[in-house]
Write a protein that holds these residues in place. Structure first.
Motif, PDB file in Angstrom:
ATOM      1  N   SER A 194       0.865  -1.166   0.000  1.00 32.72           N
ATOM      2  CA  SER A 194       0.000   0.000   0.000  1.00 32.72           C
ATOM      3  C   SER A 194       0.908   1.224   0.000  1.00 32.72           C
ATOM      4  N   THR A 195       0.761   2.095  -1.005  1.00 39.05           N
ATOM      5  CA  THR A 195       1.715   3.188  -1.186  1.00 39.05           C
ATOM      6  C   THR A 195       1.079   4.401  -1.836  1.00 39.05           C
ATOM      7  N   PHE A 196       1.735   5.548  -1.685  1.00 37.92           N
ATOM      8  CA  PHE A 196       1.343   6.774  -2.379  1.00 37.92           C
ATOM      9  C   PHE A 196       2.120   6.945  -3.685  1.00 37.92           C
ATOM     10  N   MET A 197       3.311   6.330  -3.752  1.00 42.26           N
ATOM     11  CA  MET A 197       4.184   6.587  -4.893  1.00 42.26           C
ATOM     12  C   MET A 197       4.987   5.352  -5.266  1.00 42.26           C
ATOM     13  N   ILE A 198       5.151   5.164  -6.564  1.00 41.08           N
ATOM     14  CA  ILE A 198       6.021   4.122  -7.115  1.00 41.08           C
ATOM     15  C   ILE A 198       7.024   4.825  -8.027  1.00 41.08           C
ATOM     16  N   GLN A 199       8.267   4.432  -7.923  1.00 38.20           N
ATOM     17  CA  GLN A 199       9.285   4.951  -8.831  1.00 38.20           C
ATOM     18  C   GLN A 199       9.988   3.766  -9.490  1.00 38.20           C
ATOM     19  N   ILE A 200      10.033   3.796 -10.813  1.00 33.72           N
ATOM     20  CA  ILE A 200      10.761   2.785 -11.571  1.00 33.72           C
ATOM     21  C   ILE A 200      12.033   3.454 -12.070  1.00 33.72           C
ATOM     22  N   ALA A 201      13.184   2.928 -11.658  1.00 36.11           N
ATOM     23  CA  ALA A 201      14.469   3.506 -12.043  1.00 36.11           C
ATOM     24  C   ALA A 201      15.188   2.549 -12.981  1.00 36.11           C
ATOM     25  N   VAL A 202      15.535   3.030 -14.163  1.00 34.59           N
ATOM     26  CA  VAL A 202      16.341   2.242 -15.106  1.00 34.59           C
ATOM     27  C   VAL A 202      17.792   2.557 -14.775  1.00 34.59           C
ATOM     28  N   LEU A 203      18.492   1.570 -14.222  1.00 31.74           N
ATOM     29  CA  LEU A 203      19.870   1.762 -13.759  1.00 31.74           C
ATOM     30  C   LEU A 203      20.905   1.449 -14.835  1.00 31.74           C
ATOM     31  N   ALA A 204      20.534   0.569 -15.776  1.00 31.08           N
ATOM     32  CA  ALA A 204      21.469   0.203 -16.855  1.00 31.08           C
ATOM     33  C   ALA A 204      20.672  -0.295 -18.055  1.00 31.08           C
ATOM     34  N   ASN A 205      21.285  -0.156 -19.221  1.00 33.38           N
ATOM     35  CA  ASN A 205      20.700  -0.645 -20.473  1.00 33.38           C
ATOM     36  C   ASN A 205      21.601  -1.709 -21.070  1.00 33.38           C
ATOM     37  N   HIS A 206      21.056  -2.471 -22.005  1.00 36.17           N
ATOM     38  CA  HIS A 206      21.853  -3.448 -22.735  1.00 36.17           C
ATOM     39  C   HIS A 206      22.941  -2.718 -23.529  1.00 36.17           C
ATOM     40  N   GLN A 207      24.049  -3.375 -23.745  1.00 34.78           N
ATOM     41  CA  GLN A 207      25.169  -2.850 -24.537  1.00 34.78           C
ATOM     42  C   GLN A 207      25.641  -1.477 -24.040  1.00 34.78           C
ATOM     43  N   ASN A 208      25.463  -1.207 -22.746  1.00 36.25           N
ATOM     44  CA  ASN A 208      25.848   0.080 -22.137  1.00 36.25           C
ATOM     45  C   ASN A 208      25.190   1.280 -22.801  1.00 36.25           C
ATOM     46  N   GLY A 209      23.959   1.099 -23.295  1.00 35.61           N
ATOM     47  CA  GLY A 209      23.230   2.198 -23.919  1.00 35.61           C
ATOM     48  C   GLY A 209      22.979   3.329 -22.925  1.00 35.61           C
TER      49      GLY A 209
END
Length: 186
Positions: A134-149
């Protein structure tokens, strides 16, 4: 050293909705992004079209912020990623954080993906109690991409809450398309 196997796709979230056990609640939230290229923002991320996508425009981590007006029960996130189309833009490491606001977010899931192609299901069930968070906020963080994109593409994000049982009595779930059309009062 063995090569990691590809991340298998999950079921289409629309099929999960048809079972009557979950409901998509992304439209009840305010969405914001850390950055985006013009014409590749929140509207494309939420348009139900797998051919469009959000494209970040800046340094990592790339963030998707989902804020609800009141504390909301969330069971699962579904993210659509397509390595074949997006290659180096495809996320390889994602962190999911929840909290009351930006200042008290805590990581609840960390996910490493290998060449994903399809829906990725991320459970947001509490590990100790096996209850949805149960939450007020969700954060999705992209920390890395394939092939160091550098920049990232995300094609769709869906947010699901469990459907509550009726307090009036036990009625069978309406799961066919015909029943689903008439299950709410306008």
């Amino acid at each position: 050293m063995a090569t990691p196997s590809k991340t298998p796709p999950g079921a289409n979230p629309k099929q999960l909705e048809r079972t009557g056990t979950v409901r998509e609640i992304g439209s009840q939230a305010v969405w914001s992004l850390s950055s985006c290229k013009p014409g590749f923002g929140v509207d494309q991320l939420r348009d139900d079209n797998l051919e469009t996508y959000w494209q970040s425009d800046g340094s990592q981590p790339h963030l998707v912020n989902i804020q609800f007006r009141r504390r909301t029960t969330v069971k699962m996130l579904c993210i659509y990623a397509d390595y074949k189309s997006d290659e180096s833009y495809t996320p390889s490491k994602i962190s999911v954080r929840v909290g009351n606001n930006f200042h008290n977010l805590q990581e609840v899931r960390s996910l490493e993906m290998v060449e994903p192609s399809g829906w990725i299901h991320i459970s947001l069930m509490n590990q100790r109690t096996n209850e949805p968070i149960s939450t007020f906020m969700i954060q999705i963080a992209v920390l890395a991409n394939h092939q160091n994109g550098r920049d990232t593409h995300m094609r769709q994000i869906k947010v699901y809450t469990p459907v509550e049982e009726s307090s009036i009595g036990k009625f069978p779930r309406c799961t066919t398309v015909d029943f689903m059309m008439y299950r709410t009062i306008r």
